[in-house]
Motif scaffolding. Structure first.
Motif, PDB file in Angstrom:
ATOM      1  N   LEU A 179       0.817  -1.226   0.000  1.00 17.91           N
ATOM      2  CA  LEU A 179       0.000   0.000   0.000  1.00 17.91           C
ATOM      3  C   LEU A 179       0.850   1.276   0.000  1.00 17.91           C
ATOM      4  N   THR A 180       2.033   1.204  -0.645  1.00 19.28           N
ATOM      5  CA  THR A 180       2.867   2.415  -0.700  1.00 19.28           C
ATOM      6  C   THR A 180       3.007   2.958  -2.125  1.00 19.28           C
ATOM      7  N   GLN A 181       2.519   2.192  -3.118  1.00 18.69           N
ATOM      8  CA  GLN A 181       2.674   2.657  -4.501  1.00 18.69           C
ATOM      9  C   GLN A 181       1.415   2.402  -5.324  1.00 18.69           C
ATOM     10  N   GLY A 182       1.245   3.206  -6.358  1.00 20.54           N
ATOM     11  CA  GLY A 182       0.210   2.957  -7.365  1.00 20.54           C
ATOM     12  C   GLY A 182      -1.200   3.063  -6.831  1.00 20.54           C
ATOM     13  N   ARG A 183      -2.084   2.237  -7.436  1.00 19.67           N
ATOM     14  CA  ARG A 183      -3.505   2.365  -7.135  1.00 19.67           C
ATOM     15  C   ARG A 183      -3.855   1.977  -5.701  1.00 19.67           C
ATOM     16  N   SER A 184      -3.157   0.953  -5.192  1.00 16.20           N
ATOM     17  CA  SER A 184      -3.480   0.520  -3.817  1.00 16.20           C
ATOM     18  C   SER A 184      -3.135   1.623  -2.823  1.00 16.20           C
TER      19      SER A 184
ATOM     20  N   ALA B 257       2.822   7.817   8.158  1.00 13.64           N
ATOM     21  CA  ALA B 257       2.398   8.686   9.269  1.00 13.64           C
ATOM     22  C   ALA B 257       2.811  10.137   8.991  1.00 13.64           C
ATOM     23  N   ILE B 258       4.039  10.332   8.506  1.00 14.07           N
ATOM     24  CA  ILE B 258       4.502  11.703   8.248  1.00 14.07           C
ATOM     25  C   ILE B 258       3.731  12.311   7.071  1.00 14.07           C
ATOM     26  N   LYS B 259       3.464  11.502   6.036  1.00 13.77           N
ATOM     27  CA  LYS B 259       2.682  11.981   4.888  1.00 13.77           C
ATOM     28  C   LYS B 259       1.282  12.405   5.353  1.00 13.77           C
ATOM     29  N   ALA B 260       0.677  11.612   6.247  1.00 13.64           N
ATOM     30  CA  ALA B 260      -0.654  11.955   6.759  1.00 13.64           C
ATOM     31  C   ALA B 260      -0.603  13.292   7.491  1.00 13.64           C
ATOM     32  N   CYS B 261       0.456  13.529   8.275  1.00  9.68           N
ATOM     33  CA  CYS B 261       0.591  14.810   8.993  1.00  9.68           C
ATOM     34  C   CYS B 261       0.660  15.962   7.991  1.00  9.68           C
ATOM     35  N   GLN B 262       1.454  15.760   6.910  1.00 12.31           N
ATOM     36  CA  GLN B 262       1.571  16.835   5.913  1.00 12.31           C
ATOM     37  C   GLN B 262       0.227  17.084   5.247  1.00 12.31           C
ATOM     38  N   ASP B 263      -0.444  15.995   4.831  1.00 12.50           N
ATOM     39  CA  ASP B 263      -1.724  16.142   4.133  1.00 12.50           C
ATOM     40  C   ASP B 263      -2.774  16.819   5.001  1.00 12.50           C
ATOM     41  N   LEU B 264      -2.764  16.490   6.308  1.00  7.71           N
ATOM     42  CA  LEU B 264      -3.835  16.956   7.192  1.00  7.71           C
ATOM     43  C   LEU B 264      -3.404  18.140   8.068  1.00  7.71           C
ATOM     44  N   ASN B 265      -2.271  18.734   7.708  1.00  9.84           N
ATOM     45  CA  ASN B 265      -1.775  19.930   8.430  1.00  9.84           C
ATOM     46  C   ASN B 265      -1.590  19.712   9.926  1.00  9.84           C
ATOM     47  N   ALA B 266      -1.085  18.567  10.285  1.00 11.72           N
ATOM     48  CA  ALA B 266      -0.804  18.302  11.710  1.00 11.72           C
ATOM     49  C   ALA B 266       0.670  18.591  11.951  1.00 11.72           C
ATOM     50  N   SER B 267       0.962  19.425  12.946  1.00 14.43           N
ATOM     51  CA  SER B 267       2.381  19.728  13.195  1.00 14.43           C
ATOM     52  C   SER B 267       2.965  18.836  14.283  1.00 14.43           C
ATOM     53  N   THR B 268       2.119  18.016  14.912  1.00 14.95           N
ATOM     54  CA  THR B 268       2.607  17.093  15.945  1.00 14.95           C
ATOM     55  C   THR B 268       2.109  15.681  15.650  1.00 14.95           C
ATOM     56  N   LEU B 269       3.045  14.732  15.733  1.00 10.91           N
ATOM     57  CA  LEU B 269       2.677  13.308  15.620  1.00 10.91           C
ATOM     58  C   LEU B 269       2.988  12.669  16.954  1.00 10.91           C
ATOM     59  N   ILE B 270       1.943  12.071  17.584  1.00 10.80           N
ATOM     60  CA  ILE B 270       2.220  11.355  18.820  1.00 10.80           C
ATOM     61  C   ILE B 270       2.197   9.865  18.517  1.00 10.80           C
TER      62      ILE B 270
ATOM     63  N   PRO C  39      -4.501   5.582   1.375  1.00 11.01           N
ATOM     64  CA  PRO C  39      -3.321   6.422   1.658  1.00 11.01           C
ATOM     65  C   PRO C  39      -2.794   6.274   3.080  1.00 11.01           C
ATOM     66  N   TYR C  40      -3.689   6.021   4.032  1.00 16.13           N
ATOM     67  CA  TYR C  40      -3.231   5.974   5.434  1.00 16.13           C
ATOM     68  C   TYR C  40      -3.446   4.601   6.072  1.00 16.13           C
ATOM     69  N   ASP C  41      -3.805   3.610   5.266  1.00 14.70           N
ATOM     70  CA  ASP C  41      -3.970   2.256   5.808  1.00 14.70           C
ATOM     71  C   ASP C  41      -2.667   1.474   5.680  1.00 14.70           C
ATOM     72  N   PHE C  42      -2.598   0.362   6.404  1.00 13.67           N
ATOM     73  CA  PHE C  42      -1.398  -0.475   6.405  1.00 13.67           C
ATOM     74  C   PHE C  42      -1.785  -1.923   6.117  1.00 13.67           C
ATOM     75  N   SER C  43      -0.803  -2.692   5.676  1.00 13.06           N
ATOM     76  CA  SER C  43      -1.006  -4.133   5.499  1.00 13.06           C
ATOM     77  C   SER C  43       0.342  -4.796   5.732  1.00 13.06           C
ATOM     78  N   PHE C  44       0.413  -5.703   6.687  1.00 16.14           N
ATOM     79  CA  PHE C  44       1.689  -6.344   6.990  1.00 16.14           C
ATOM     80  C   PHE C  44       1.669  -7.853   6.751  1.00 16.14           C
ATOM     81  N   SER C  45       0.577  -8.376   6.175  1.00 14.33           N
ATOM     82  CA  SER C  45       0.563  -9.831   5.955  1.00 14.33           C
ATOM     83  C   SER C  45       1.498 -10.203   4.799  1.00 14.33           C
ATOM     84  N   GLY C  46       1.659  -9.281   3.819  1.00 18.04           N
ATOM     85  CA  GLY C  46       2.544  -9.562   2.677  1.00 18.04           C
ATOM     86  C   GLY C  46       3.994  -9.683   3.106  1.00 18.04           C
ATOM     87  N   VAL C  47       4.458  -8.746   3.906  1.00 16.56           N
ATOM     88  CA  VAL C  47       5.855  -8.805   4.360  1.00 16.56           C
ATOM     89  C   VAL C  47       6.043 -10.024   5.272  1.00 16.56           C
TER      90      VAL C  47
END
Ligand code: KG4
Ligand code: ZN
Length: 350
Positions: free
Chosen positions: A207-212, A264-277, A217-225
């Protein structure tokens, strides 16, 4: 007895294999005691809910007493009891909830049943102070990988991303098992990874490239790795090759930490969040901490990752969220509440 003007909150955590009790007053941690049943599960390779529930029942009162003693208080000083009421293992939650109700009802204290995952975000207040409105929270643990938008910690939390399959910790624990490490294997992978080459093996970053990526954009999938690493280990074993364990651990840790930190950092940029906890047991991971700090610095985003003892399950996270509920005048939870093992992540209080 000294009279105290601020609420004194006793927090109880029992969602999985840690019985945690802590006391918070005025945003300060007065005591925190954790009893873990982790060793009892090691030979089964994962948490056995029935064993964990019994261990909570045995540990409950001694841990409460120790937390009061460490804070130099007795129960009459406590104004509010907070307890994690989900998500988590049903039997484990039932023990904590029953204990919390008994204490609160018996001594006429206010009671809050709070969300365990949101408490992982709330605990950062103890180390870094209040969480700015609009911050994002990345919660990574054995059961959860979630990105939350925190508009108000007690009343407005929005889920913006989640794992579609395995959680990050779950993926590490499963691979650790194949490598022969005891449960929970995440910390072993972390330790071995320190001596390995993170670029020795290339594992898929879902879920880091292309259509998926565009669809999630902010979901994860770890079964493939997880499957790719498992296949690699099995193939090497079948061919009689020696496995370079540090390289496998370092490459796996790089892959998972890279995806989590980038998204996580991309989501902060997209959503104008200046703090990530950041919170949850997996946020104790060395590579994740490094990568989040590096990427955060580059993007001008403040990354708040608490000390490891506050990352794994503990009572302090429940106590501080309980204190926020008192200060925000959230209506207390009814004494006859039932814990909710599948509690939604946007519900802060029952
Ligand atoms: O938040 P937590 O204590 O319990 C849950 O709510 O799940 O998280 C436990 C998870 C386990 O999967 C464990 O392997 C992982 O956190 N973990 C780590 C590390 N420390 C704990 N994973 C990778 N590196 C670590 N240093
Ligand atoms: Zn947790």
């Amino acid at each position: 007895m000294v009279s105290r003007s601020k609420p004194i909150v006793l927090g109880i955590e029992s969602t999985c294999d840690e019985t945690g009790v802590a006391i918070v007053e005025g945003g300060e941690l007065l005591s925190s005691v954790v009893a873990s049943s982790m060793d009892m599960h090691a030979r089964y390779g994962g948490v056995i809910p029935e064993i964990a529930s019994r261990a909570h029942a045995e540990a409950f009162l001694p841990v409460v007493k120790q937390a009061l003693e460490d804070a130099d208080l007795d129960f009459s000083n406590i104004s509010t009891v907070a307890v994690s009421c989900g998500p988590g293992l049903a039997g484990c939650l039932a023990v904590g909830a029953a204990g919390a109700k008994g204490l609160a009802y018996g001594a006429n204290k206010t009671l809050y049943g709070v969300n365990h995952v949101i408490a992982h975000a709330a605990v950062t207040k103890l180390q870094f102070g209040p969480v700015p409105s609009g911050s994002l929270a990345l919660i990574v643990s054995g059961g959860h990988t979630s990105l939350l938008q925190i508009n108000n910690m007690t009343s407005s939390v929005k889920v913006i991303g989640t794992t579609l399959d395995d959680a990050a910790g779950e993926c590490f624990d499963k691979i650790a098992r194949l490598l022969g490490f005891p449960y929970p294997g995440g910390p072993y992978i972390d330790r071995y990874a320190q001596q390995g080459d993170p670029h020795a093996l290339k594992f898929p970053e879902a879920l880091t490239q292309g259509r998926s990526a565009a669809a999630h954009p902010y979901d994860f999938s770890f079964s493939g790795v997880k499957t790719a690493v498992a296949r690699y280990i099995e193939t090497q074993q079948a061919e009689g090759n020696e496995i370079n364990v540090p390289d496998v651990c370092a490459s796996l840790a790089f892959c998972v930490a890279d995806v989590l930190s980038r998204k996580a950092i991309k989501a902060c940029q997209d959503l104008n969040a200046s703090t990530l906890i950041v919170g949850g047991g997996f946020s104790a991971n060395t590579q994740l901490r490094q990568q989040l700090k590096e990427k955060g610095e580059k993007a001008g985003i403040e990354v708040r990752i608490p000390r490891p003892a506050l990352c794994t399950d503990n009572g302090a996270m429940i106590a501080i969220l309980g204190e926020m509920c008192v200060l925000d005048k959230i209506p207390p939870t009814r004494m006859n509440f039932s814990p909710n093992s599948t509690m939604a992540l946007d519900q802060v209080v029952l």
